[in-house]
Design a protein around this motif. Structure first.
Motif, PDB file in Angstrom:
ATOM      1  N   UNK A  69      12.749 -19.529  11.147  1.00  0.00           N
ATOM      2  CA  UNK A  69      11.778 -20.395  11.217  1.00  0.00           C
ATOM      3  C   UNK A  69      11.085 -21.484  12.221  1.00  0.00           C
ATOM      4  N   UNK A  70      12.089 -22.071  12.829  1.00  0.00           N
ATOM      5  CA  UNK A  70      11.572 -23.080  13.085  1.00  0.00           C
ATOM      6  C   UNK A  70      11.206 -22.061  14.997  1.00  0.00           C
ATOM      7  N   UNK A  71      11.652 -21.509  15.402  1.00  0.00           N
ATOM      8  CA  UNK A  71      10.865 -20.504  16.441  1.00  0.00           C
ATOM      9  C   UNK A  71      10.059 -19.460  16.195  1.00  0.00           C
ATOM     10  N   UNK A  72      10.060 -19.041  14.814  1.00  0.00           N
ATOM     11  CA  UNK A  72       9.643 -17.395  14.565  1.00  0.00           C
ATOM     12  C   UNK A  72       8.174 -18.631  13.714  1.00  0.00           C
ATOM     13  N   UNK A  73       8.056 -19.590  14.192  1.00  0.00           N
ATOM     14  CA  UNK A  73       6.271 -19.901  12.915  1.00  0.00           C
ATOM     15  C   UNK A  73       5.440 -20.557  14.184  1.00  0.00           C
ATOM     16  N   UNK A  74       5.773 -20.279  15.823  1.00  0.00           N
ATOM     17  CA  UNK A  74       5.929 -20.515  16.320  1.00  0.00           C
ATOM     18  C   UNK A  74       4.885 -19.001  17.083  1.00  0.00           C
ATOM     19  N   UNK A  75       5.543 -18.060  17.083  1.00  0.00           N
ATOM     20  CA  UNK A  75       5.019 -16.704  17.206  1.00  0.00           C
ATOM     21  C   UNK A  75       3.434 -16.496  17.190  1.00  0.00           C
ATOM     22  N   UNK A  76       2.764 -15.788  18.281  1.00  0.00           N
ATOM     23  CA  UNK A  76       2.117 -15.440  17.722  1.00  0.00           C
ATOM     24  C   UNK A  76       1.754 -13.982  16.653  1.00  0.00           C
ATOM     25  N   UNK A  77       1.184 -14.233  16.074  1.00  0.00           N
ATOM     26  CA  UNK A  77       1.649 -12.603  14.741  1.00  0.00           C
ATOM     27  C   UNK A  77       0.560 -11.801  15.113  1.00  0.00           C
ATOM     28  N   UNK A  78       1.138 -10.526  14.854  1.00  0.00           N
ATOM     29  CA  UNK A  78       0.663  -9.021  15.405  1.00  0.00           C
ATOM     30  C   UNK A  78      -0.709  -9.307  14.119  1.00  0.00           C
ATOM     31  N   UNK A  79      -2.125  -8.728  15.355  1.00  0.00           N
ATOM     32  CA  UNK A  79      -2.967  -8.628  14.509  1.00  0.00           C
ATOM     33  C   UNK A  79      -3.164  -7.402  13.019  1.00  0.00           C
ATOM     34  N   UNK A  80      -4.309  -7.109  12.255  1.00  0.00           N
ATOM     35  CA  UNK A  80      -4.179  -6.264  11.208  1.00  0.00           C
ATOM     36  C   UNK A  80      -4.253  -5.149  11.814  1.00  0.00           C
ATOM     37  N   UNK A  81      -4.672  -4.768  12.352  1.00  0.00           N
ATOM     38  CA  UNK A  81      -4.834  -3.490  13.943  1.00  0.00           C
ATOM     39  C   UNK A  81      -3.192  -2.964  14.101  1.00  0.00           C
ATOM     40  N   UNK A  82      -2.570  -3.854  14.901  1.00  0.00           N
ATOM     41  CA  UNK A  82      -0.757  -3.590  15.017  1.00  0.00           C
ATOM     42  C   UNK A  82       0.001  -3.213  14.051  1.00  0.00           C
ATOM     43  N   UNK A  83      -0.468  -4.388  12.931  1.00  0.00           N
ATOM     44  CA  UNK A  83       0.285  -4.044  11.629  1.00  0.00           C
ATOM     45  C   UNK A  83       0.119  -2.843  10.506  1.00  0.00           C
ATOM     46  N   UNK A  84      -1.056  -2.352  10.776  1.00  0.00           N
ATOM     47  CA  UNK A  84      -1.594  -0.845  10.268  1.00  0.00           C
ATOM     48  C   UNK A  84      -0.744   0.076  11.092  1.00  0.00           C
ATOM     49  N   UNK A  85      -0.728   0.003  12.788  1.00  0.00           N
ATOM     50  CA  UNK A  85       0.261   1.230  13.114  1.00  0.00           C
ATOM     51  C   UNK A  85       1.326   1.299  13.010  1.00  0.00           C
TER      52      UNK A  85
END
Length: 557
Positions: free
Chosen positions: A196-212
């Motif tokens: 989480x020290x690194x993954x908390x910095x990641x740009x998260x996928x948007x709703x469209x990407x999660x739906x895909x």
């Protein structure tokens, strides 16, 4: 052979299946035929033929088999879909192959500020883990984060460490570890909460990407005969994006063709204040193809990185016994609060100490609320103390197991077995002992940790050897030498674990899981009969078609 449907009337069947073995999996004998009308099973056996009309579509099984649609009791579908859409390493098994795939992905994706991927196996690297130096060569100018196949470690490059401020003096976070080399320098592998020290910095996928991602995963699961599953981490977890809204949107729009039970994520740092959110999320999806009746609690890690919580030390690791992510007293309080709220508990416990702590918490919770039939389950159970098997039976706890792991592949032989004592090895994936003691079995894959193919899972549960086509176990030893053969289960128990057993764990047994008159026509057509083929050939079976509510969602006739 199939005949196309004409005009269907209310008195006749929409579908009739015949010419092969129909396995109801409800305790009755195999039948010769099955009829479906308006998405429901209306006849099993010879009576099915009486419902044939001018518009009935008839499927000749040609000696093959019809079973209840498979269900996966433990999967991370959205995360798996994201893996398929990203830098996916899961289809190969080797350090050179990883380098090739990563280099190709980086070259083909010059836009992202972060390079993200997943699916690597530690056994292909010297010492069992990769090093940041390799990623530095492949991705010198952007931060890179690659999650391991078991989702308990991340591999990062120097730029990612720099952005996260991780140095030799950075302390290990609670519930996690930073792997270190000489002088305490981070090697580029972060275990559990340290990710989480690194993954908390990641740009998260948007709703469209999660739906895909969800639609991509759903198509793959349907291809493998899966009609329902339990998503074992719905919420914001260490390496998982929150998929709750994704599921709700897909269900409301009709794009969710599978039946999904969400296990809502319990944040270890969230305290009792998160109960209201969990109640609200369950209330909002109380009916339909997506429900949220369970809560997922992570009690330990995995043996491969020595974070699974053991009763006795790992071999050769100076007394190391792993991590209990939640102190036992706190776990008891959390479990009691959730039981009082009538949530099913989905408890991750790999090591025998974690299993005991979970059982202690469930037993301390005491009597369940009146009129409620809980579906508490402990997931994975790599190791269990013999005495705790009887406790599981007495407490009615479901063993949610991942059968594909119970074989002697290189991951187990190189990165796990060397750190287990002889006693621990003898209690490894004890499916047979659990079944003989009367512990209910529900089977799942933990995809993307491992393949979601139920046929492969059934093969390993029965043979305790690897499927011939599995790239992650492509050696003669894995495919021919059983892992504790006495802990195998029979074909019926294995199929039950992927049908009726998983349906009960998913709280779907009144709707599916068996081919019983009145239930939903959630079906899988195989090209052979698992109860008739040689056990060594089980993994060669293929799915011809998958139906949900009487509608084909995958066809490969």
């Amino acid at each position: 052979m199939r005949r196309r449907r004409g005009v269907v009337d209310a008195e006749h069947a929409d579908w009739i299946f015949h010419g092969g073995a129909v396995h109801p999996m409800d305790g009755t004998d195999p039948a010769s035929a099955l009829a479906v009308r308006s998405g429901r099973i209306v006849a099993v056996g010879a009576a099915a033929h009486e419902l044939r009309g001018p518009g009935t579509e008839v499927v000749d099984l040609e000696g093959a088999a019809l079973l209840p649609g498979f269900q996966d009791a433990h999967v991370h579908a959205v995360a798996a879909g994201l893996q398929l859409l990203g830098c996916d390493l899961s289809g190969v098994h080797g350090a050179a192959e990883y380098r090739t795939l990563i280099a190709s992905y980086v070259a083909d994706h010059p836009e992202p500020t972060w390079i993200q991927g997943s699916g690597w196996y530690g056994d292909v690297f010297a010492g069992g883990f990769p090093h940041r130096d390799v990623l530095d060569q492949l991705v010198p100018d952007r931060p890179a984060v690659l999650t391991s196949h078991d989702v308990h470690s991340v591999w990062v490059n120097s730029e990612a460490l720099r952005r996260a401020g991780i140095t030799a003096t950075t302390p290990d976070p609670v519930g996690g570890r930073i792997q270190r080399g000489p002088g305490g320098e981070p090697t580029g592998v972060l275990f559990e909460a340290a990710a989480g020290l690194v993954t908390s910095l990641l740009p998260g996928p948007d709703a469209r990407r999660l739906s895909e991602a969800l639609m991509t995963a759903q198509a793959e699961l349907h291809r493998l005969g899966i009609t329902a599953w339990q998503d074992a981490a719905v919420g914001t977890a260490e390496v998982f994006d929150d998929s709750y809204d994704t599921y709700v949107s897909a269900a409301e729009s009709g794009r969710l063709t599978a039946k999904v039970t969400g296990a809502l994520w319990w944040r270890r740092d969230g305290g009792p204040g998160q109960l209201e959110l969990l109640r609200d999320r369950r209330r909002r999806v109380s009916a339909g193809r997506f429900t949220a009746t369970a809560v997922k609690i992570m009690q330990d890690g995995v043996c491969e990185n020595h974070t699974a919580a053991l009763l006795s030390p790992y071999r050769g690791l100076d007394g190391e016994t792993g991590l209990s992510f939640i102190p036992p007293e706190e776990l008891e309080a959390v479990v009691a609060a959730l039981v009082a709220e009538r949530f099913d508990l989905h408890l991750h416990a790999v090591g025998d100490r974690a299993v005991r702590e979970c059982l202690d918490a469930l037993e301390a919770a005491g009597t369940v609320p009146a009129g409620w039939d809980p579906r508490h389950q402990i997931a994975h159970i790599d190791l269990i103390d013999r005495g705790d098997i009887a406790r599981m039976t007495r407490l009615g706890v479901i063993a949610n197991v991942q059968p594909l792991w119970a074989r002697q592949d290189t991951v187990l032989v190189a990165t796990k077995l060397p750190f287990l004592t002889e006693d621990q090895r003898a209690r490894h994936f004890a499916f047979g002992s659990l079944a003989r003691a009367g512990v209910p079995l529900a089977m799942g894959s933990d995809w993307p940790v491992s393949s979601p193919d139920p046929v492969w899972g059934i093969h390993v549960a029965v043979n305790r050897t690897a499927p011939l086509a599995d790239v992650h176990a492509a050696d003669e030893h894995a495919q021919t030498v059983p892992l504790l053969a006495a802990e195998a289960v029979g074909v019926r128990a294995a199929v039950h674990g992927y049908t009726a057993g998983a349906a009960r764990a998913n709280r779907l047994e009144h709707e599916s899981g068996t081919l019983t008159i009145g239930k939903a026509a959630d079906l899988v057509v195989l090209d052979g009969d698992p109860f008739a083929v040689d056990a060594r050939d089980l993994s060669s079976l293929r799915v011809r078609a998958t139906f949900v509510d009487g509608v084909p969602v995958h066809e490969a006739w």
